[in-house]
Motif scaffolding. Sequence first.
Motif, PDB file in Angstrom:
ATOM      1  N   TYR B  59      -7.907  -7.463   4.568  1.00 17.67           N
ATOM      2  CA  TYR B  59      -7.974  -6.787   3.512  1.00 17.67           C
ATOM      3  C   TYR B  59      -8.483  -5.870   2.767  1.00 17.67           C
ATOM      4  O   TYR B  59      -8.268  -4.992   1.651  1.00 17.67           O
ATOM      5  CB  TYR B  59      -7.392  -8.447   2.646  1.00 17.67           C
ATOM      6  N   SER B  60      -9.507  -5.939   3.330  1.00 20.13           N
ATOM      7  CA  SER B  60     -10.890  -5.470   2.467  1.00 20.13           C
ATOM      8  C   SER B  60     -12.105  -4.635   3.309  1.00 20.13           C
ATOM      9  O   SER B  60     -11.868  -5.739   4.178  1.00 20.13           O
ATOM     10  CB  SER B  60     -10.786  -5.761   1.555  1.00 20.13           C
ATOM     11  N   THR B  62     -14.597  -5.925   1.907  1.00 23.13           N
ATOM     12  CA  THR B  62     -16.130  -6.105   1.335  1.00 23.13           C
ATOM     13  C   THR B  62     -15.993  -7.606   1.508  1.00 23.13           C
ATOM     14  O   THR B  62     -17.535  -8.324   1.329  1.00 23.13           O
ATOM     15  CB  THR B  62     -16.212  -6.347   0.070  1.00 23.13           C
ATOM     16  N   SER B  90       5.614  -1.538   0.445  1.00 24.44           N
ATOM     17  CA  SER B  90       6.078  -2.202  -1.030  1.00 24.44           C
ATOM     18  C   SER B  90       4.654  -3.313  -1.015  1.00 24.44           C
ATOM     19  O   SER B  90       5.349  -3.629  -2.109  1.00 24.44           O
ATOM     20  CB  SER B  90       6.931  -3.376   0.290  1.00 24.44           C
ATOM     21  N   LEU B  91       3.914  -3.066  -0.711  1.00 29.02           N
ATOM     22  CA  LEU B  91       2.856  -3.373  -1.541  1.00 29.02           C
ATOM     23  C   LEU B  91       1.244  -2.269  -2.063  1.00 29.02           C
ATOM     24  O   LEU B  91       0.382  -2.825  -1.903  1.00 29.02           O
ATOM     25  CB  LEU B  91       1.911  -4.265  -0.292  1.00 29.02           C
ATOM     26  N   ARG B  94      -1.604  -3.473  -4.197  1.00 24.40           N
ATOM     27  CA  ARG B  94      -2.992  -3.817  -3.455  1.00 24.40           C
ATOM     28  C   ARG B  94      -3.562  -3.626  -2.441  1.00 24.40           C
ATOM     29  O   ARG B  94      -4.322  -3.313  -2.354  1.00 24.40           O
ATOM     30  CB  ARG B  94      -1.820  -5.532  -2.843  1.00 24.40           C
ATOM     31  N   GLU B  97      -6.767  -0.811  -2.538  1.00 29.24           N
ATOM     32  CA  GLU B  97      -7.800  -1.073  -2.765  1.00 29.24           C
ATOM     33  C   GLU B  97      -8.282  -0.526  -1.226  1.00 29.24           C
ATOM     34  O   GLU B  97      -9.831  -0.273  -1.194  1.00 29.24           O
ATOM     35  CB  GLU B  97      -7.852  -2.039  -3.651  1.00 29.24           C
ATOM     36  N   LYS B 122      13.061  -2.702  -3.073  1.00 28.80           N
ATOM     37  CA  LYS B 122      11.916  -3.620  -4.401  1.00 28.80           C
ATOM     38  C   LYS B 122      11.894  -2.837  -5.276  1.00 28.80           C
ATOM     39  O   LYS B 122      11.669  -2.984  -5.996  1.00 28.80           O
ATOM     40  CB  LYS B 122      10.382  -4.018  -3.760  1.00 28.80           C
ATOM     41  N   SER B 248     -15.933  -4.423  -8.025  1.00 30.41           N
ATOM     42  CA  SER B 248     -14.521  -5.063  -7.372  1.00 30.41           C
ATOM     43  C   SER B 248     -13.205  -4.740  -9.071  1.00 30.41           C
ATOM     44  O   SER B 248     -12.088  -4.275  -8.149  1.00 30.41           O
ATOM     45  CB  SER B 248     -14.467  -6.055  -6.880  1.00 30.41           C
ATOM     46  N   HIS B 252      -9.901  -2.233  -8.385  1.00 31.69           N
ATOM     47  CA  HIS B 252      -9.109  -2.900  -8.634  1.00 31.69           C
ATOM     48  C   HIS B 252      -8.267  -1.955  -9.620  1.00 31.69           C
ATOM     49  O   HIS B 252      -6.987  -1.368  -9.697  1.00 31.69           O
ATOM     50  CB  HIS B 252      -9.384  -4.049  -9.307  1.00 31.69           C
ATOM     51  N   MET B 256      -5.321   0.699  -9.762  1.00 34.39           N
ATOM     52  CA  MET B 256      -3.812   0.692 -10.191  1.00 34.39           C
ATOM     53  C   MET B 256      -3.591   1.823 -10.678  1.00 34.39           C
ATOM     54  O   MET B 256      -2.283   2.043 -10.762  1.00 34.39           O
ATOM     55  CB  MET B 256      -3.573  -0.720 -11.652  1.00 34.39           C
ATOM     56  N   GLU B 482      -0.252 -15.581   3.705  1.00 32.06           N
ATOM     57  CA  GLU B 482       0.678 -14.912   2.876  1.00 32.06           C
ATOM     58  C   GLU B 482       1.882 -14.299   4.127  1.00 32.06           C
ATOM     59  O   GLU B 482       1.774 -15.054   5.217  1.00 32.06           O
ATOM     60  CB  GLU B 482       0.030 -13.265   3.232  1.00 32.06           C
TER      61      GLU B 482
END
Lengths: 74, 640
Positions: B59-60, B62, B90-91, B94, B97, B122, B248, B252, B256, B482
């Motif tokens: 996911y990251s 960090t 579609s994500l 998120r 990042e 979506k 962080s 983010h 965005m 998830e």
Amino acid sequence: MTLDELRVGQEARIVDITLSGAIGQRLLDMGFVEGTCVKIVRNAPLIDPIDLLVRGYHVSIRHAEAKGVEVEPL
Amino acid sequence: MIRIALVGQPNSGKSTIFNHLVGYKAKTSNLPGTTVEYLKSEALIGGKRAEVVDLPGIYSLTSLDQAEAQARNFLLDGQIDAVLNVVDASLLSRSLELTIQLTEMQIPIVVCLNMEDEAKRKGITINTEKLAERLGVPVFSAVASRGVGVKEAVERAMEVAHAKPRVPFSTYSDDVEKVVGELVKELSCGLAQQIGLAPRLLAIKLLDGDPYFAEQARKNSFELHQRTEQLKDSLGKIRGSSAEDILSAERHNLAMELFEEVATVGRPTVGLRDKLDTLLMHRVLGYVFFAAIMYAFFIVVFRVGSMIETPVMNLFDRSIDMLAQVIPNNGFTFFAVKGIIQGMAGAIGIVFPYLVPFLAGLAVLEDVGYLPRAGYLMDVFMHKIGLHGKSVIPFILGYGCSVPAVMATRILDSKRARFITAALSTMVPCVARTTIIFGLVGYFLGAHWAFLLYVINILVIAIIGKVLTRLFPQVTPGLILEIPSYKVPSIRVVLAKVWLRVREFIILAWPLLIGGSLVLSLFEYARWDYYLNLAFRPVTWSLGLPLALGVTLIFGIFRKELSLIMLFQALGTTQVATVLSAGQMMTFTLFVMFYIPCVATVAVLARELGHGKTALVIGATTTIALVVALLARGIAAMIA
């Protein structure tokens, strides 16, 4: 108010993540940051897990973790 | 050779892309010094040879998660020429990042926006050119499940791996940049050069509080460590938050902003997903569907399995008959060859016909996206024994074969969860033990008695799980699971997964199965039955079973289903009911269900958990088997 107190179908905005450690970090990585909107898809008191819709994806967490997410209902 | 790494968040479709590139040639490897696995293979990209590496989904960069830290170190140690960042379009908001973090690493990178079709559903439209321009790296859109766009993206990754263009980094807010700049000054000629890292990246990592780099800095010089802490404090004071949180939040915000600039979100088409999930994840109906899906799954597996098993076994039986005609059937050679043939028969004829459809079915369920939902449903029960919903997957696999079940515990995060799940999953009756349950209890006592054994099995596993959680107390690991959208399974991916697992099984289990059979056949040749029975006398005596059954239990350690075949031989009849009482049959089968896992399972346990824990599992399962069988004997005596 914390995330675990919301009812099914309710939407809320995340105010703060009070969870620390790896789990808190993981939630941040998955986009649980201040200002993000969450929707409760499935939730039953005392029955884990809670199914959430965040940023267009579904994620399940337990009540214990949801307690560490401060929200304000919309 | 050029090495390209596929990096992306879980469920972003990395494996699909990987399969497209390399087909069935993939090899699993462990990241240096860990049990974190990745896949690698050579592939021909745009006419040139390259090594493609599929890292675990992260996911990251960090997170404190072991897999993520290892994947990060692997990327940083300079062995990777280019990164193909697979993003679930579609994500996007998120995923960006992670993309931003990846660009900070200064490795040539190409972004592949996968699942464009899902994004459209979506209502998300992405301006690829604009994203490429803003990130300053090539961006391609793709639908990997149909092979669209993959080739272009990978070929471009190959190009940047050669050309090594400078990767532009994203700029944070002025106050953060100022602090980063200060730290970069301290690092430029010292530590950054020493560990071969871009000074800016190292500065960000240190401000991020990355434990690995913090340690490096401390070891390098105490002053640097102090300076870092000082800068972190000053940054924290400006914003009234910790440096980690500030960075962080910054990332983010960058993600965005970027997302809002390059994507437009329209009305989503109301999908099948929500309708399906209201049924499949329903509090009550969900379990009904779960039971129905599992039932259908096992019925299909066993139908297909027995269809293949019968002719294959006939073939092996006939070859043993033929062997007896060629060489004298009492000599050493006969027993040696017979042992090998029987071993092959067991490996190919009994385990395989069930294992392959089983793994294929499971791969389909996984690819469709049902397994996370099963995890969601089962979390309630798993939580009670201190585990995750995710642990349900090894348990389901256990009904097929304990070897892949133990291997599947690798998906679990904590060592404790891995140990408990692996230990418990070896007690789930595999195909071989199912043969005994149905061939003995089911056949002679009736199907409802066989069913009762399964219920007892689940109860015992639940109790042991509870005990293990008490013995290894720890705060129950949090669950963040998830639930991805449903997908049409790709035959290619399913086949590749089955092949990967089957190959592991062949390498590990076949030599043991064949070698074990050889040893047993030689026991038979040497007429050691008497001594073997004597060795097992304490067990057979305490369980009130005939002495002759001792040898069947030894055979069962090598291959579980041999217990049944040997039972007929040891008793000298297939009409077991004339020799054994109903109580004895139940006692025997219960013992066989739980005692020492077979050699192949022991080997995989030793590899995954280490020798000490494996010994613990062997000791514990045997004790459990004795206790359960003794109880059964007692109850049977009371009824009679």
